[in-house]
Design a protein around this motif. Structure first.
Motif, PDB file in Angstrom:
ATOM      1  N   VAL A 153      -9.830   4.896  -5.340  1.00  0.00           N
ATOM      2  CA  VAL A 153      -9.416   5.479  -3.625  1.00  0.00           C
ATOM      3  C   VAL A 153      -8.477   4.037  -3.213  1.00  0.00           C
ATOM      4  CG1 VAL A 153     -10.419   4.627  -1.481  1.00  0.00           C
ATOM      5  CG2 VAL A 153     -10.944   7.089  -3.372  1.00  0.00           C
ATOM      6  N   ILE A 154      -8.653   2.530  -3.758  1.00  0.00           N
ATOM      7  CA  ILE A 154      -7.873   1.908  -3.382  1.00  0.00           C
ATOM      8  C   ILE A 154      -6.635   1.409  -4.329  1.00  0.00           C
ATOM      9  CG2 ILE A 154      -7.869  -0.760  -4.447  1.00  0.00           C
ATOM     10  CD1 ILE A 154     -11.057  -0.577  -4.715  1.00  0.00           C
ATOM     11  N   GLY A 155      -6.635   2.619  -5.202  1.00  0.00           N
ATOM     12  CA  GLY A 155      -4.659   2.622  -5.258  1.00  0.00           C
ATOM     13  C   GLY A 155      -4.267   3.629  -4.461  1.00  0.00           C
ATOM     14  N   PHE A 156      -5.004   4.475  -3.716  1.00  0.00           N
ATOM     15  CA  PHE A 156      -4.233   5.868  -2.640  1.00  0.00           C
ATOM     16  C   PHE A 156      -3.874   4.531  -1.626  1.00  0.00           C
ATOM     17  CE2 PHE A 156      -6.668   9.340  -4.069  1.00  0.00           C
ATOM     18  CZ  PHE A 156      -5.557   9.083  -4.912  1.00  0.00           C
ATOM     19  N   GLN A 157      -4.976   3.124  -1.404  1.00  0.00           N
ATOM     20  CA  GLN A 157      -4.176   3.053   0.003  1.00  0.00           C
ATOM     21  C   GLN A 157      -2.968   1.534  -0.479  1.00  0.00           C
ATOM     22  OE1 GLN A 157      -5.455   3.586   2.609  1.00  0.00           O
ATOM     23  NE2 GLN A 157      -7.078   4.743   1.266  1.00  0.00           N
ATOM     24  N   VAL A 158      -2.513   1.716  -1.435  1.00  0.00           N
ATOM     25  CA  VAL A 158      -2.024   0.655  -2.037  1.00  0.00           C
ATOM     26  C   VAL A 158      -0.749   1.331  -1.034  1.00  0.00           C
ATOM     27  CG1 VAL A 158       0.105  -0.336  -4.118  1.00  0.00           C
ATOM     28  CG2 VAL A 158      -2.612  -0.710  -3.574  1.00  0.00           C
ATOM     29  N   PRO A 159      -0.233   2.600  -1.077  1.00  0.00           N
ATOM     30  CA  PRO A 159       1.001   2.931  -0.415  1.00  0.00           C
ATOM     31  C   PRO A 159       0.806   3.356   1.142  1.00  0.00           C
ATOM     32  CG  PRO A 159       0.100   4.643  -2.138  1.00  0.00           C
ATOM     33  CD  PRO A 159      -0.112   3.210  -2.325  1.00  0.00           C
ATOM     34  N   VAL A 160      -0.389   3.565   1.422  1.00  0.00           N
ATOM     35  CA  VAL A 160      -0.408   2.836   2.906  1.00  0.00           C
ATOM     36  C   VAL A 160      -0.564   2.432   3.416  1.00  0.00           C
ATOM     37  CG1 VAL A 160      -2.568   3.783   4.542  1.00  0.00           C
ATOM     38  CG2 VAL A 160      -2.302   5.114   2.625  1.00  0.00           C
ATOM     39  N   ILE A 161      -0.683   0.876   2.608  1.00  0.00           N
ATOM     40  CA  ILE A 161      -0.249  -0.539   3.433  1.00  0.00           C
ATOM     41  C   ILE A 161       0.683  -0.583   2.711  1.00  0.00           C
ATOM     42  CG2 ILE A 161      -0.729  -2.696   2.836  1.00  0.00           C
ATOM     43  CD1 ILE A 161      -3.842  -2.547   2.209  1.00  0.00           C
ATOM     44  N   ILE A 162       1.746  -0.006   2.010  1.00  0.00           N
ATOM     45  CA  ILE A 162       2.827  -0.629   2.082  1.00  0.00           C
ATOM     46  C   ILE A 162       3.554   0.194   3.367  1.00  0.00           C
ATOM     47  CG2 ILE A 162       4.879  -0.410   1.020  1.00  0.00           C
ATOM     48  CD1 ILE A 162       3.785  -0.663  -1.457  1.00  0.00           C
ATOM     49  N   GLY A 163       3.474   1.718   3.353  1.00  0.00           N
ATOM     50  CA  GLY A 163       3.786   2.149   4.389  1.00  0.00           C
ATOM     51  C   GLY A 163       3.448   1.381   5.950  1.00  0.00           C
ATOM     52  N   GLY A 164       2.530   1.084   6.194  1.00  0.00           N
ATOM     53  CA  GLY A 164       1.818   0.165   7.117  1.00  0.00           C
ATOM     54  C   GLY A 164       2.768  -0.108   7.691  1.00  0.00           C
ATOM     55  N   SER A 165       3.143  -1.856   6.890  1.00  0.00           N
ATOM     56  CA  SER A 165       3.557  -3.045   7.139  1.00  0.00           C
ATOM     57  C   SER A 165       4.687  -2.570   7.512  1.00  0.00           C
ATOM     58  CB  SER A 165       4.256  -3.337   5.620  1.00  0.00           C
ATOM     59  OG  SER A 165       4.929  -3.135   4.577  1.00  0.00           O
ATOM     60  N   LEU A 166       5.505  -1.544   7.088  1.00  0.00           N
ATOM     61  CA  LEU A 166       7.473  -1.463   7.991  1.00  0.00           C
ATOM     62  C   LEU A 166       6.857  -1.610   9.340  1.00  0.00           C
ATOM     63  CD1 LEU A 166       8.127   2.025   6.022  1.00  0.00           C
ATOM     64  CD2 LEU A 166       8.784  -0.503   5.694  1.00  0.00           C
ATOM     65  N   ILE A 167       5.959  -0.784   9.744  1.00  0.00           N
ATOM     66  CA  ILE A 167       6.011  -1.107  11.753  1.00  0.00           C
ATOM     67  C   ILE A 167       5.112  -2.085  11.836  1.00  0.00           C
ATOM     68  CG2 ILE A 167       4.302   0.112  13.391  1.00  0.00           C
ATOM     69  CD1 ILE A 167       6.179   2.265  11.828  1.00  0.00           C
ATOM     70  N   ILE A 168       4.412  -2.684  11.751  1.00  0.00           N
ATOM     71  CA  ILE A 168       3.377  -4.298  11.359  1.00  0.00           C
ATOM     72  C   ILE A 168       4.304  -5.513  11.402  1.00  0.00           C
ATOM     73  CG2 ILE A 168       1.421  -5.686  10.903  1.00  0.00           C
ATOM     74  CD1 ILE A 168       0.554  -2.650  12.432  1.00  0.00           C
ATOM     75  N   GLU A 169       4.997  -5.276  10.448  1.00  0.00           N
ATOM     76  CA  GLU A 169       6.186  -6.579  10.242  1.00  0.00           C
ATOM     77  C   GLU A 169       7.036  -6.288  12.032  1.00  0.00           C
ATOM     78  OE1 GLU A 169       8.838  -6.625   6.994  1.00  0.00           O
ATOM     79  OE2 GLU A 169       6.862  -6.993   6.103  1.00  0.00           O
ATOM     80  N   LEU A 170       7.441  -5.209  12.225  1.00  0.00           N
ATOM     81  CA  LEU A 170       8.164  -4.994  13.193  1.00  0.00           C
ATOM     82  C   LEU A 170       7.120  -5.276  14.902  1.00  0.00           C
ATOM     83  CD1 LEU A 170      10.957  -3.415  13.810  1.00  0.00           C
ATOM     84  CD2 LEU A 170       9.246  -1.789  15.001  1.00  0.00           C
ATOM     85  N   VAL A 171       5.847  -4.555  14.900  1.00  0.00           N
ATOM     86  CA  VAL A 171       5.587  -5.241  16.105  1.00  0.00           C
ATOM     87  C   VAL A 171       5.268  -7.030  16.014  1.00  0.00           C
ATOM     88  CG1 VAL A 171       2.946  -5.523  16.729  1.00  0.00           C
ATOM     89  CG2 VAL A 171       3.626  -3.447  16.000  1.00  0.00           C
ATOM     90  N   PHE A 172       4.909  -7.392  14.932  1.00  0.00           N
ATOM     91  CA  PHE A 172       4.611  -8.862  15.337  1.00  0.00           C
ATOM     92  C   PHE A 172       6.169  -9.524  15.041  1.00  0.00           C
ATOM     93  CE2 PHE A 172       0.391  -7.497  13.903  1.00  0.00           C
ATOM     94  CZ  PHE A 172      -0.159  -7.828  15.534  1.00  0.00           C
ATOM     95  N   ALA A 173       7.502  -8.410  14.782  1.00  0.00           N
ATOM     96  CA  ALA A 173       8.659  -9.431  14.713  1.00  0.00           C
ATOM     97  C   ALA A 173       8.297 -10.557  13.719  1.00  0.00           C
ATOM     98  CB  ALA A 173       8.957 -10.334  15.616  1.00  0.00           C
ATOM     99  N   THR A 174       7.440 -10.306  12.002  1.00  0.00           N
ATOM    100  CA  THR A 174       7.704 -10.401  11.082  1.00  0.00           C
ATOM    101  C   THR A 174       8.888 -10.528  10.170  1.00  0.00           C
ATOM    102  OG1 THR A 174       4.833 -10.364  10.919  1.00  0.00           O
ATOM    103  CG2 THR A 174       5.846 -11.532   8.709  1.00  0.00           C
ATOM    104  N   PRO A 175       9.541 -11.432   9.690  1.00  0.00           N
ATOM    105  CA  PRO A 175      10.810 -11.393   9.047  1.00  0.00           C
ATOM    106  C   PRO A 175      10.710 -11.079   7.883  1.00  0.00           C
ATOM    107  CG  PRO A 175      10.747 -13.418   8.618  1.00  0.00           C
ATOM    108  CD  PRO A 175       9.137 -13.179   9.604  1.00  0.00           C
ATOM    109  N   GLY A 176       9.991  -9.977   7.399  1.00  0.00           N
ATOM    110  CA  GLY A 176      10.219  -9.025   5.911  1.00  0.00           C
ATOM    111  C   GLY A 176      11.489  -7.808   5.633  1.00  0.00           C
ATOM    112  N   LEU A 177      10.602  -7.364   4.490  1.00  0.00           N
ATOM    113  CA  LEU A 177      11.114  -5.873   4.344  1.00  0.00           C
ATOM    114  C   LEU A 177      11.399  -5.138   5.331  1.00  0.00           C
ATOM    115  CD1 LEU A 177      10.794  -5.410   0.841  1.00  0.00           C
ATOM    116  CD2 LEU A 177      12.696  -6.500   1.390  1.00  0.00           C
ATOM    117  N   GLY A 178       9.961  -4.827   5.817  1.00  0.00           N
ATOM    118  CA  GLY A 178       9.831  -3.919   7.228  1.00  0.00           C
ATOM    119  C   GLY A 178      10.712  -4.186   8.022  1.00  0.00           C
TER     120      GLY A 178
END
Lengths: 314, 653, 353
Positions: free
Chosen positions: A242-267
């Motif tokens: 299940v932890i393994g399944f969370q990795v794609p979820v977190i990667i997907g989520g990072s796209l939006i979170i970076e946008l919200v916080f204006a984090t200058p990452g890949l997202g």
């Protein structure tokens, strides 16, 4: 064990190659031609033909793929359609930011998830257990970007403890860096932690009801030792997946979170290039993220074998 | 055959079978899922009827009335263009419902048949489908959607199709997993034996059993899809600019936090509530479809309390029935165990009196559901949750175990009293070496060092005749055969030289030839070490082999005790006699086996009077009335039967 | 045996030289390894008779049942039903064969589809084979329920609402629904309690008397098998080591393996139990069974048999006739002490002297 690692490694490489082909083909799925996107207003038939020849789009697909993958392995993802900058520069600049974000979020998800799950499982039906179930259900339902907005409203706007958004590089000021990452980490990690908690609770309750746990108790082994060494060790076997399944979820989520916080990452980079249909960047980001997922899955699979002696002898 | 778990696998009742509550009735009796369902129905209606129920035009701007808070005029206030937020939320539900339906339908139509095929056909087809599936399974749904937009341009249709494609992998995995499990069940083989055609087996036999996990999965995935849609609209890649959508509203509200922070709340809550409702609805469905009735759900008929208090029972009776109080190393008096349920408690052990002397083996004999395993757990003070000991005492060498602190009790378990279980492979922790499992009690109770414990463990494995003990100590349980594993379990139990060994059906899970070996081993060890043994079994033949005395249990009570030879050669309770006559070993080939009609009643359905009377061919009116006492009918032979003196059984054996 | 025509007429099922192996194939369909589950097994079941097949777990007895039910491919030999040889390919088995050969399986919790009503479970073979639907089918279902000792209301129950014994009755009713002539019962009572087990055995016996149906009764419990069977076959690691009339096999076993199995059954009779124990301790080695994946050459019982000779480790003995009926596969009968069909007990008497 070595055989297990080898088979997993081979299958990971297979999946990686398949994905790279798919990512490469994206360029050809575009309705019309890439050249149209690049040329935009200047797209006359002659110009298109000329550009296509320039880009090597006339060659047979396998040749093009071979050329592309060789370039990619050297770190050359081509140049941006929009500004002609080498994609590699963008990736190298932004990847570490995203990596830190992901690692932090995963740590929060695992640490919170496991501890809440274990605590809740020790006394099923207790107040702690029931409130954790409620929290988990709520956590699964909250969109992480809304949580991000709410958290920043509370801790940044209202209380002023943390920056509303923005990013300080770690090289500049580690403390400010940490502060600027806290909100993104939590908004990203909390949702996954609730899912892990739910699984851990279920697995622990099941394991604590098995004959071997009863047998351990009947041998007079102290309860805390039973929980740690029989309970958690066995419960981790399903939960690690299940932890393994969370990795794609977190990667997907990072796209939006970076946008919200204006984090200058890949997202942020991804979303901008998606909106601009800047395919080389999209391809590069996809390759990086797919590699991350494949790599973590490999680690998860191997640790699954390490936890489960039945897999080890294979 | 273990009666420690009280999930009802037996029938609910027989002739007085209650009407099965309909699916709907069972679902609607759950409050939270019902509320969730009503919410979802309202949501769908809202989406359909939006133009008629929205108070305002969602696009109508009024720049004079921007950033208004909630009021009667604007229930949820207005946004930066003065548009009515409430109406926008109502219209936004359309995007949500439509996008969700698109993606999920696409995923089901693609995923379920592929999963069915992969699972049922197996072999190469399965490998190919699953390999492709693994490729897409690892991609985050949002990334798939964004990629679709990057290629096809903005808009929800392609994005949702792509998300549906990504979600299909979850359906393939789920469906295949369920099919793999169901395919192995013998009902599928029975259908094949009957000559039922493969498509019919797939759709009529297997698919209905996939239905419930599928519905649950769908409600959860629907939630994820809605989150993805909101996220897409949030970044401006989803619903077109003119169309109100919750995600876009949320995204835009961020810019106006300083002017009107409230704007953040309505769209966020709308999304959260919708996904929450879907999850809760799914959980509710799963509970109803799970088809499990547990003991705590059972309505208990009022049990008439007319127990004779065992604590007050004269000692002589105990002495004669289950062994003496004086020279017993373990003595059980008036033991009672109860479990709670929604309508009060029910009893599972009723006034048990037993005693075992040093070097003696006492057999506890009964069918599943008689309470024999529960007696063992009660002795260990480890009655499974939520049951508890409500009366009686357990004494070890005169010490009342029920009065000990937890810590003191722990120093008894595995040290003074040890246990051996029915299924050796499930009684050993699969992730721990055999050596560690044997050594742990030694380290705890005898304060041995690692090295001492290991030496002792080797000694023990030699004692239970496990070859190559040094090597086998480092192996894991799954590397042991059933017989060898049971030897290891016995070794663990013997580690601290216990005074009492409780063996709960130790040979039932083993092959008959191995069973013989293990029984011999246990007898040899008892002779060598001289401990007392409580031997639980359903097999009178096994009991006759290893026990000195026996106690027959039925429906939570002891119905007959005595020397094992007396019990077998001269049973006085009709149940003991019937058990003997039901064993093919005991019956001449030409004779019929004893027909004991009906089945062992469940604890909440114990009959009045003698609990065996509905199944007893000798029952009279007297048997149905009062509780029947255990009476001594001969030296060392007690029986709980009103007709025990009448010699009703005659010379049957 | 000498009256061949007679036996032909009374034989319902004949299994000759049956061979089954489980294969593990790689992705390209090449065989990686094969495990012989059944080797050269031959026996026959008479009309209205019961043939009992006993053996330890992993002996291959269940595989024999599945091969006869045509659920798995067979590698060699033949299964003929009422004089007709069933085709090797499981796809080509005629419907008539399936109507005639039915099954009852061990676990009554997985053998009934949890989402079907008992009435539909019993009714399915009726529709499939007798093409009867509607109210006529309902009447037939009610009749079948009555036959297995359940009232008609059970047609409206789901399997999870029934006890183990009741489920097994439903499974028997389903097996009877198509009017079969042979029912393969694979451990039908081993999951049941003693009293329920007796009920089901009695039911099976009553039904045989009434319907003249034949049973192949597969079980690990020799006492149960002996009680219900006319003939018994003993399987050890895929080999049929002894066959014969059940009383003869039970009372005068001619294979040491059979004798060991018998001596392992605990009986509630102190004298007999002591005799059995001494016998087993003096004559058989307490060892685990050899692995079926990699069986040693020769007799599969060699590792546990104190009577084993050099030849036992080299080749599998041929079937030799036994006094009192049946055959045995043991070198003791042809070499060494040359028992020539006498029971193994003869040797113990000699040893005792």
């Amino acid at each position: 064990m070595i055989r297990l690692i080898l088979t997993r490694l081979i299958s990971s490489v297979g999946i990686f190659i398949a994905l790279s082909i798919l990512i490469f083909l994206l360029m050809y799925l575009v309705p019309g031609s890439v050249a149209v996107i690049i040329l935009d207003d200047a797209a006359t038939p002659e110009n298109i033909a000329k550009l296509e020849a320039e880009l090597g789009l006339d060659d047979p697909l396998p040749t093009q793929y071979a050329r592309w993958i060789v370039n990619v392995s050297k770190g050359d993802f081509g140049t941006s359609f929009l500004n002609g900058r080498p994609v590699r520069d963008d990736i190298i600049e932004k990847f570490p930011v995203t990596l830190w974000l992901l690692i932090g979020a995963l740590v929060i998800a695992v640490v919170f998830g496991l501890s809440v799950g274990i605590l809740a499982s020790l006394k099923p039906g207790s107040l702690l257990d029931r409130s954790s179930v409620l929290l988990v259900t709520l956590g699964i339902s909250i969109p992480n970007f809304w949580l991000a907005v709410l958290l920043s409203m509370l801790f940044a706007v209202k209380l002023g403890w943390l920056p509303v958004f923005g990013y300080t590089p770690i090289t500049e000021d580690p403390i400010l860096w940490f502060k600027s990452m806290l909100l993104p980490w939590f908004s990203l990690g909390i949702v996954s932690s609730t899912l892990i908690a739910r699984q851990m609770r279920g697995a622990m309750i099941e394991v604590l009801n098995t004959d071997y746990v009863r047998a351990a108790r009947a041998s007079g082994i102290p309860e805390h030792w039973v929980v740690i060494s029989n309970g958690i060790k066995n419960a981790m076997i399903p939960v690690i997946t299940v932890i393994g399944f969370q990795v794609p979820v977190i990667i997907g989520g990072s796209l939006i979170i970076e946008l919200v916080f204006a984090t200058p990452g890949l997202g942020s980079l991804t979303i901008q290039s998606v909106l601009d249909q800047d395919l080389p960047i999209v391809q590069a980001v996809l390759m990086v993220m797919a590699s991350l997922v494949i790599l973590t899955n490999l680690v998860i699979d191997i640790s699954y074998g390490w936890l489960n002696p039945k897999m080890r002898v294979l | 055959m273990s009666d420690t778990s009280l999930t009802i696998s037996q029938s609910i009742a027989d002739e007085d079978f209650l009407e099965r509550p309909s699916f709907w009735r069972r679902f609607s009796s759950q409050t939270v899922p019902m509320i969730a369902m009503i919410f979802l129905v309202i949501l769908i209606l809202t989406a359909i009827l939006a133009p008629w129920i929205a108070p305002k035009d969602p696009l109508e701007q009024d720049l004079l009335e921007v950033f208004l808070g909630p009021s009667w005029e604007h229930l949820l206030g207005t946004d930066n263009y003065g548009r009515d937020v409430f109406s926008r939320i109502i219209f936004g539900s359309r995007v949500t419902v439509q996008a969700g339906l698109q993606a999920v339908c696409f995923a089901i139509i693609l995923g379920v048949p592929l999963g069915l095929i992969a699972g049922y056909v197996g072999g190469r087809t399965d490998k190919i489908i699953m390999w492709i599936n693994d490729i897409f399974f690892i991609l985050p749904a949002l990334l798939i959607a964004l990629t679709a937009i990057a290629v096809m341009g903005p808009g929800l249709t392609y994005a949702m199709a792509a998300v549906g494609f990504g979600m299909a992998t979850r359906y393939i995995r789920l469906t295949r997993g369920v099919v793999l499990v169901e395919r192995e069940k013998t009902y599928v083989e029975s259908a094949k034996v009957t000559g039922i055609q493969t498509p019919i087996i797939l759709f009529r036999h297997i698919l209905p059993n996939i239905f419930s996990p599928l519905v649950v999965q769908t409600s959860l995935l629907f939630g994820i899809v809605i989150l993805v849609e909101a996220a897409l609209s949030f970044v401006g890649a989803g619903a077109p600019v003119g169309q109100p959508s919750w995600g876009r509203m949320l995204s835009e509200s961020r810019y106006w936090i300083s002017q009107q922070p409230f704007l953040v709340i309505p769209p966020g809550l709308a999304i959260t509530f919708t996904v929450l409702a879907l999850n809760l609805f799914g959980d509710g469905l799963r509970d109803v479809m799970g088809r499990k009735i547990t003991a705590t759900d059972i309505k208990v008929q009022k049990q008439k309390r007319s127990r004779s208090d065992a604590a007050e029972l004269p000692d002589e009776i105990n002495e004669k029935s289950g062994g003496s109080g004086a020279d017993s190393i373990l003595s059980i008096r008036g033991l009672e165990v109860k479990f709670p349920s929604i309508s009060g408690e029910f009893t599972v052990l009723d006034n048990i009196n037993l005693g075992i002397r040093k070097g003696e083996t006492l057999g506890l004999i009964g069918e599943s559901g008689s309470g024999k395993s529960m007696t063992a757990w009660a002795v260990m003070n480890l009655v499974p949750f939520p049951g508890k000991i409500t009366n009686g005492t357990v004494r070890l060498e005169g010490r009342n175990l029920n009065e000990l602190t937890r810590k003191q009790m722990r120093s008894i378990r595995g040290n003074k009293i040890a246990m051996v279980f029915q299924d050796p492979l499930s009684a050993l922790d699969p992730v721990m070496t055999i050596g560690r499992q044997i050594c742990k009690p030694l380290k705890i109770h005898k304060n041995m060092t690692k090295r001492q414990a290991r030496e002792r463990a080797v000694e023990l494995l030699n004692l239970v005749r496990v070859p190559e003990p040094h090597r086998r100590l480092d192996e894991y349980p799954h590397q042991f055969s059933g017989g060898m594993a049971q030897r290891a379990v016995i070794a663990r139990a013997l580690a601290c030289n216990p005074d009492v060994l409780i063996a709960d059906e130790p040979t039932t899970a083993l092959d008959v030839s191995i069973q013989g070996q293990v029984l011999e081993l246990m007898q040899d060890i008892q002779e060598k070490l001289g401990m007392a043994m409580l031997f639980i079994t359903h097999n009178l033949g096994v009991a006759a082999d290893v026990c000195h005395r026996g106690a027959v249990m039925y429906a939570g009570q002891i119905v007959e005790t005595g020397k094992i030879d007396d019990l077998i050669e001269n049973p006085k309770h009709p149940y003991t006699a019937a058990l003997l006559m039901a064993m093919p070993e005991n019956v001449q080939k030409i004779n019929r086996l004893a027909d004991i009609k009906g089945q062992v009643p469940l604890p909440w359905a114990w009959p009045q009077g003698c609990r065996f009377h509905p199944r007893c061919e000798y029952a009279t009116d007297q048997c149905t009335k009062d509780n029947i006492e255990l009476r001594e009918i001969a030296p060392n032979h007690t029986v709980r039967c009103v007709r025990s003196t009448e010699n009703i059984l005659g010379e049957r054996l | 045996m000498n009256d061949k025509t007679n036996s032909m007429n009374n034989t319902l099922l004949q299994v000759s030289n049956l061979q089954v192996s489980y294969k593990s194939k790689n992705f390209f369909g090449q065989i990686r390894y094969r495990v012989r589950a059944v080797n050269d097994i031959s026996f026959e079941i008479g009309k209205g008779k019961t043939f009992g097949l006993v053996g330890e777990s992993g002996s291959g007895k269940t595989t024999v049942g599945k091969a006869i039910l045509r659920l798995i491919e067979i590698d060699g030999g033949a299964v003929s039903f009422d004089g007709m040889v069933a085709p090797h390919s499981i796809q080509k088995v005629p419907l008539e064969f399936k109507r005639n050969v039915q099954s009852v399986f061990q676990d009554p919790y997985s053998s009934l589809n949890p989402s079907h009503l008992a009435g539909d479970i019993i009714g399915e073979p009726i529709t499939r084979h007798l093409k009867i639907r509607g109210s006529e089918r309902q009447t037939m279902v009610a009749d079948l329920l009555k036959k297995v000792g359940l009232s008609g209301i059970y047609a409206h129950r789901y399997p999870y609402e029934l006890s183990g014994g009741q489920r097994q009755r439903i499974a028997i009713a389903r097996a009877l629904a198509s009017n079969p002539r042979l029912i393969v019962c694979d451990e039908p009572v081993s999951a049941l309690d003693v009293s329920t087990q007796a009920q089901v055995i009695n039911l099976l016996e009553d039904l045989q008397e009434e319907l003249l149906v034949s049973y192949l009764f597969i079980a690990h419990d020799l006492a149960v098998v002996r009680h219900i069977s006319h003939d018994i076959g003993v399987v050890n690691l895929g080999w049929l080591v002894e066959v014969g009339p059940s009383d003869r096999v039970y009372e005068q076993p001619s294979h040491p393996y059979t004798e060991m199995l018998l001596a392992s059954i605990p009986v509630p009779n102190a004298v007999e139990q002591r005799r059995r124990r001494t016998l087993r301790q003096s004559l058989y080695i307490d060892a685990d069974l050899p692995s079926p994946v990699n069986p040693p050459p020769g007799c599969p019982f060699q590792t546990r048999c104190t009577l084993s000779m050099d030849i036992c480790r080299e080749e599998m003995p041929e079937a030799t006739p036994v006094n009192g009926g049946g055959v045995v596969r043991c070198h003791l009968h042809t070499s060494g002490p040359k028992l020539e069909g006498r029971p193994v007990a003869v040797l113990h008497d000699n040893l005792a002297k």
